[in-house]
Design a protein around this motif. Structure first.
Motif, PDB file in Angstrom:
ATOM      1  N   LEU A 108       4.172  24.144 -49.597  1.00 33.73           N
ATOM      2  CA  LEU A 108       3.722  25.498 -49.260  1.00 33.73           C
ATOM      3  C   LEU A 108       2.472  25.895 -50.036  1.00 33.73           C
ATOM      4  O   LEU A 108       1.649  26.670 -49.549  1.00 33.73           O
TER       5      LEU A 108
ATOM      6  N   GLY B  63       2.554  26.197 -38.732  1.00 35.16           N
ATOM      7  CA  GLY B  63       3.156  25.944 -40.034  1.00 35.16           C
ATOM      8  C   GLY B  63       4.273  24.909 -40.013  1.00 35.16           C
ATOM      9  O   GLY B  63       4.241  23.943 -40.794  1.00 35.16           O
ATOM     10  N   PRO B  64       5.273  25.052 -39.135  1.00 39.91           N
ATOM     11  CA  PRO B  64       6.362  24.056 -39.099  1.00 39.91           C
ATOM     12  C   PRO B  64       5.865  22.643 -38.833  1.00 39.91           C
ATOM     13  O   PRO B  64       6.340  21.684 -39.459  1.00 39.91           O
TER      14      PRO B  64
ATOM     15  N   ILE C 174       4.177  21.323 -41.948  1.00 44.89           N
ATOM     16  CA  ILE C 174       5.192  20.952 -42.948  1.00 44.89           C
ATOM     17  C   ILE C 174       5.761  19.575 -42.621  1.00 44.89           C
ATOM     18  O   ILE C 174       5.926  18.723 -43.505  1.00 44.89           O
ATOM     19  N   ASN C 175       6.064  19.334 -41.341  1.00 43.05           N
ATOM     20  CA  ASN C 175       6.585  18.029 -40.923  1.00 43.05           C
ATOM     21  C   ASN C 175       5.586  16.912 -41.196  1.00 43.05           C
ATOM     22  O   ASN C 175       5.967  15.778 -41.496  1.00 43.05           O
TER      23      ASN C 175
ATOM     24  N   ARG D 158      11.684  19.771 -45.645  1.00 40.10           N
ATOM     25  CA  ARG D 158      11.193  20.454 -44.446  1.00 40.10           C
ATOM     26  C   ARG D 158      11.966  21.749 -44.199  1.00 40.10           C
ATOM     27  O   ARG D 158      11.374  22.809 -43.953  1.00 40.10           O
ATOM     28  N   ARG D 159      13.279  21.664 -44.277  1.00 40.19           N
ATOM     29  CA  ARG D 159      14.121  22.823 -44.000  1.00 40.19           C
ATOM     30  C   ARG D 159      13.885  23.922 -45.048  1.00 40.19           C
ATOM     31  O   ARG D 159      13.769  25.109 -44.705  1.00 40.19           O
TER      32      ARG D 159
ATOM     33  N   ARG E  53      10.431  25.585 -44.558  1.00 46.04           N
ATOM     34  CA  ARG E  53      10.412  26.490 -43.398  1.00 46.04           C
ATOM     35  C   ARG E  53      11.090  27.810 -43.727  1.00 46.04           C
ATOM     36  O   ARG E  53      10.673  28.869 -43.233  1.00 46.04           O
ATOM     37  N   ASP E  54      12.128  27.775 -44.555  1.00 49.41           N
ATOM     38  CA  ASP E  54      12.844  29.007 -44.905  1.00 49.41           C
ATOM     39  C   ASP E  54      11.933  30.013 -45.614  1.00 49.41           C
ATOM     40  O   ASP E  54      12.140  31.234 -45.501  1.00 49.41           O
TER      41      ASP E  54
ATOM     42  N   LEU F 142       8.450  29.898 -45.362  1.00 44.24           N
ATOM     43  CA  LEU F 142       7.123  29.883 -44.737  1.00 44.24           C
ATOM     44  C   LEU F 142       6.592  31.295 -44.499  1.00 44.24           C
ATOM     45  O   LEU F 142       5.375  31.526 -44.538  1.00 44.24           O
TER      46      LEU F 142
END
Length: 379
Positions: free
Chosen positions: A275, A335-336, A339-340, A349-350, A353-354, A356
């Motif tokens: 991030l 964004g997702p 991140i991937n 990753r999870r 995303r939480d 983000l």
């Protein structure tokens, strides 16, 4: 007696400075990135960890003295607005003196500085050894890197942002070529990556000196009385102090979250690192507008042009808000996926995303920074 008439500040003027500055800012971390990439291809985890650790240290260390660029930019712009062309050389030489003193101090203190820093970082024996090798070589570039800050600020302060961009490109091209040659061709390893960084900064400094010499009307000859003018020296030191305190506070915040993330576990630390890349990208773009604000507002201040100062402030705020909104939307949409791209760990990753949403919102308050910097002490 009529008041002087000042031309209206335009959007074109903002982008003439902000555009090249944005591109130049994006090249800022490339020396560390290129070194990391080249060493990463050697398939040695300890070497890769070492250069990555040392690169982060240099990013923070040199960032701490970024006031050399910002204050030089602002003072040069004010001199331009006031029509004090002869003050250009004095501003540049004062900046070189400060950069040289700080650079010499960093070199003189390299052993205790490295010892304390790497103890706090807590890397493995192999990683720490590799990082120290890189550190002890690249630290010799400190006076050159800091002097390059001065040159870049001096050029942008005169609205010569395109020339500043060219110098940044030269530094990074030399760094890429020298790193590939020394690491990949001659097998110099992590020492080769560090030597390449020194060569790149040295080449950039030499090119910058040539450019500055051609611009300066009377070269770098400055009367001692002008160079060491007490009022101007004290003003420069006060501004540099304020900016340094601000930068140190930012660095402490970054290190605080890194340390807290590390205590929470590897997943949290990795997610924070992912991030943080989003924040850095948005910061580089907004810093381009900060350069435009410093140049335009500084020039208006030097000319005692209240209308120009207000126009500059309004335009930079509006365009800053626009850029911040665009960056936030891009982060929300892509964004997702980004991140991937940056990590293959499902847990990281999870977790990233939480949180983000905080990265998506961050550019909006950050866009106020370019104009806030024009306010203190006449800058």
């Amino acid at each position: 007696m009529h008041a002087p008439i000042h031309p209206k500040i335009t959007t074109r003027q903002v982008f003439a400075i902000a555009g090249p500055a944005m591109v130049a800012n994006l090249t800022t971390p490339l020396i560390g990135i290129v070194s990391t990439t080249a060493i990463g291809r050697l398939d040695d985890a300890a070497l890769l960890g070492g250069v990555a650790m040392a690169s982060v240290i240099f990013d923070c260390l040199f960032w701490l003295f970024a006031f050399l660029r910002m204050s030089t930019l602002a003072f040069t712009a004010q001199a331009q607005g006031a029509g004090e062309i002869k003050e250009y050389a004095a501003i540049l030489v004062r900046g070189f003196i400060v950069a040289g003193l700080i650079g010499a101090a960093l070199i003189a203190l390299q052993v205790p500085l490295a010892t304390v820093t790497f103890q706090l970082m807590g890397g493995s024996e192999g990683v720490t050894h590799a990082a120290k090798t890189y550190f002890m070589i690249r630290i010799w570039s400190a006076p050159l890197a800091l002097a390059n800050y001065v040159i870049l600020g001096w050029l942008v302060g005169q609205a010569r942002a395109n020339l500043a961009l060219v110098l940044q490109i030269v530094v990074n091209l030399i760094n890429v070529a020298a790193t590939v040659l020394l690491v990949q061709v001659y097998g110099a390893g992590i020492a080769g990556a560090a030597i390449a960084a020194v060569l790149a900064e040295g080449t950039g400094f030499a090119a910058g000196i040539v450019a500055a010499w051609r611009i300066a009307e009377s070269g770098f000859a400055v009367p001692a009385a002008t160079l060491f003018d007490r009022t101007k020296l004290m003003r420069m030191l006060a501004v540099n102090r304020d900016i340094m305190v601000r930068t140190a506070a930012l660095i402490i915040v970054f290190l605080f979250f890194t340390a807290k993330g590390a205590r929470e576990g590897d997943v949290t630390l990795a997610a924070n690192s992912v991030l943080n890349n989003f924040l850095l990208v948005s910061a580089f773009f907004l810093d381009g507008l900060a350069n435009a604000a410093l140049q335009l507002c500084g020039c208006a201040f030097g000319a005692r042009d209240a209308r120009g100062f207000a126009d500059s402030t309004r335009l930079v705020l509006l365009w800053g808000l626009g850029f911040a909104l665009v960056v936030s939307v891009l982060f929300a949409l892509f964004g997702p996926a980004l991140i991937n791209l940056m990590t293959t760990s499902d847990d990281v990753r999870r977790y990233a995303r939480d949180f983000l949403v905080f990265v998506i919102l961050a550019p909006l308050p950050g866009e106020l920074a370019p104009v806030v910097w024009t306010a203190p002490r006449g800058i």
